[in-house]
Design a protein around this motif. Structure first.
Motif, PDB file in Angstrom:
ATOM      1  N   PRO A   1       0.804  -1.229   0.000  1.00 19.89           N
ATOM      2  CA  PRO A   1       0.000   0.000   0.000  1.00 19.89           C
ATOM      3  C   PRO A   1       0.835   1.277   0.000  1.00 19.89           C
ATOM      4  O   PRO A   1       0.534   2.218  -0.754  1.00 19.89           O
ATOM      5  CB  PRO A   1      -0.837  -0.140   1.278  1.00 19.89           C
ATOM      6  N   PHE A   2       1.895   1.336   0.811  1.00 21.22           N
ATOM      7  CA  PHE A   2       2.715   2.551   0.831  1.00 21.22           C
ATOM      8  C   PHE A   2       3.474   2.738  -0.473  1.00 21.22           C
ATOM      9  O   PHE A   2       3.532   3.849  -1.018  1.00 21.22           O
ATOM     10  CB  PHE A   2       3.700   2.524   1.995  1.00 21.22           C
ATOM     11  N   ALA A   3       4.052   1.680  -1.015  1.00 16.45           N
ATOM     12  CA  ALA A   3       4.793   1.803  -2.273  1.00 16.45           C
ATOM     13  C   ALA A   3       3.885   2.294  -3.399  1.00 16.45           C
ATOM     14  O   ALA A   3       4.284   3.153  -4.209  1.00 16.45           O
ATOM     15  CB  ALA A   3       5.435   0.473  -2.646  1.00 16.45           C
ATOM     16  N   LEU A   4       2.660   1.791  -3.439  1.00 21.17           N
ATOM     17  CA  LEU A   4       1.744   2.226  -4.498  1.00 21.17           C
ATOM     18  C   LEU A   4       1.180   3.611  -4.221  1.00 21.17           C
ATOM     19  O   LEU A   4       0.871   4.362  -5.159  1.00 21.17           O
ATOM     20  CB  LEU A   4       0.633   1.195  -4.685  1.00 21.17           C
ATOM     21  N   TRP A   5       1.045   3.987  -2.956  1.00 20.14           N
ATOM     22  CA  TRP A   5       0.673   5.368  -2.626  1.00 20.14           C
ATOM     23  C   TRP A   5       1.728   6.322  -3.171  1.00 20.14           C
ATOM     24  O   TRP A   5       1.394   7.352  -3.774  1.00 20.14           O
ATOM     25  CB  TRP A   5       0.544   5.512  -1.113  1.00 20.14           C
ATOM     26  N   SER A   6       2.995   5.992  -2.998  1.00 15.74           N
ATOM     27  CA  SER A   6       4.070   6.833  -3.519  1.00 15.74           C
ATOM     28  C   SER A   6       4.015   6.907  -5.039  1.00 15.74           C
ATOM     29  O   SER A   6       4.215   7.975  -5.625  1.00 15.74           O
ATOM     30  CB  SER A   6       5.432   6.279  -3.079  1.00 15.74           C
ATOM     31  N   ALA A   7       3.759   5.771  -5.680  1.00 17.73           N
ATOM     32  CA  ALA A   7       3.681   5.755  -7.149  1.00 17.73           C
ATOM     33  C   ALA A   7       2.519   6.604  -7.638  1.00 17.73           C
ATOM     34  O   ALA A   7       2.654   7.379  -8.602  1.00 17.73           O
ATOM     35  CB  ALA A   7       3.544   4.316  -7.638  1.00 17.73           C
ATOM     36  N   ALA A   8       1.366   6.472  -6.990  1.00 18.15           N
ATOM     37  CA  ALA A   8       0.191   7.242  -7.406  1.00 18.15           C
ATOM     38  C   ALA A   8       0.352   8.720  -7.090  1.00 18.15           C
ATOM     39  O   ALA A   8      -0.255   9.578  -7.752  1.00 18.15           O
ATOM     40  CB  ALA A   8      -1.060   6.685  -6.728  1.00 18.15           C
TER      41      ALA A   8
END
Length: 297
Positions: free
Chosen positions: A232-239
């Motif tokens: 979730p955090f890695a994809l939050w950063s990507a988004a």
């Protein structure tokens, strides 16, 4: 964009994030110094940035896709095992050190071998997620196939549903990134029910103005080496930075935790859209070359 080109773009970003993220571990600088340098956006000074098992296993996925155009699980088991035998010092986790030598001898027994890990529960770690972005890029034209192929790629090593869900989430995010359609809500909608999906829902509700360290506190940044504590955090950063790979990687690094893995995930997803064209030349020169390419993409 053809599948192989899209996947290679993702792989370049994944390897860059992996090697960049690895710079911030205590082996290279104390945590307090590392965090200060990340906040100051100071490029790591080491002349060589080596990538880890994250990239090594992504290369295994890409080799199978290049050869067969789809995931064939016994072939993938064999590719992972040969990669581990070639260089077991890439930072593989405890589960993979136990599993991959067995798969080298009996790659067709991946179902039993993967299920036997962790007292028969299978791995719910972040390993299947960290390596899968190029697969999402490869199949980006068909989101249903992305999810199906992500499951197949994950279950060779990760029999636990959460380990598999993490791979599905990252692969879907990569495909949506390649289509310029990345949102956390869209990723969550295609992620199987469970802790990873719940984490993505929390991430989707977290404003992008949130400081990265606060987002990492709320979502987890891989310190527990679980898919639901990493993806979730890695994809939050990507988004948060869908068209800016460098900013996405700095944001992810600021969350600390399992930095090479979170940055590998973020890098692999964002590069599906951006490639590495906007990355400083010094980063590309320092990153360890990938097979078939020089230091620069």
């Amino acid at each position: 964009m053809d599948p192989a080109t899209a996947a290679r773009r993702s792989l370049e970003g994944l390897a860059l994030g992996d090697a960049f993220g690895e710079r911030w571990f205590p082996l290279f600088r104390p945590p307090r110094q590392a965090y200060a340098e990340i906040r100051a956006r100071r490029t790591p000074p080491e002349p060589f940035w080596h990538w880890t098992d994250d990239t090594a296993m992504a290369l295994g996925i890409l080799r199978v896709l290049d050869r067969h155009g789809e995931i064939r699980r016994t072939e993938l088991a064999r590719a992972f095992a040969h990669g581990h035998r070639a260089d077991a010092a890439r930072g593989y986790g405890r589960g993979m050190h136990a599993l991959l030598p067995r798969l080298l001898q009996e790659p067709d027994r991946w179902p039993e071998s993967a299920r036997e890990l962790f007292d028969g529960e299978g791995s719910l770690g972040n390993g299947a997620a960290m390596r899968v972005a190029p697969l999402g890029a490869w199949f980006h034209a068909d989101l249903d196939r992305v999810a199906d192929q992500a499951v197949r790629s994950a279950e060779v090593t990760h029999a636990h549903p959460e380990g598999i869900a993490g791979a599905v989430a990252v692969a879907v995010a990569a495909a949506l990134s390649a289509r310029h359609e990345l949102t956390l809500d869209a990723v969550a909608a295609r992620t199987p029910d469970g802790a990873v999906r719940e984490g993505l829902a929390r991430a989707a509700a977290l404003p992008f103005a949130t400081e990265p360290w606060k987002a990492a506190d709320a979502l987890g940044s891989g310190g527990r080496v679980r898919a639901d504590d990493t993806v979730p955090f890695a994809l939050w950063s990507a988004a948060r930075h869908p068209a800016d790979l460098v900013s996405a990687l700095w944001t992810t690094a600021e969350g600390f935790g399992d930095v090479d893995t979170t940055c590998a995930i973020t890098g692999g997803v964002v590069a599906c859209r951006t490639g590495v064209e906007g990355v400083p030349a010094v980063w590309l020169d320092r990153r360890e070359a990938l097979p078939g390419a020089g230091g620069r993409a």
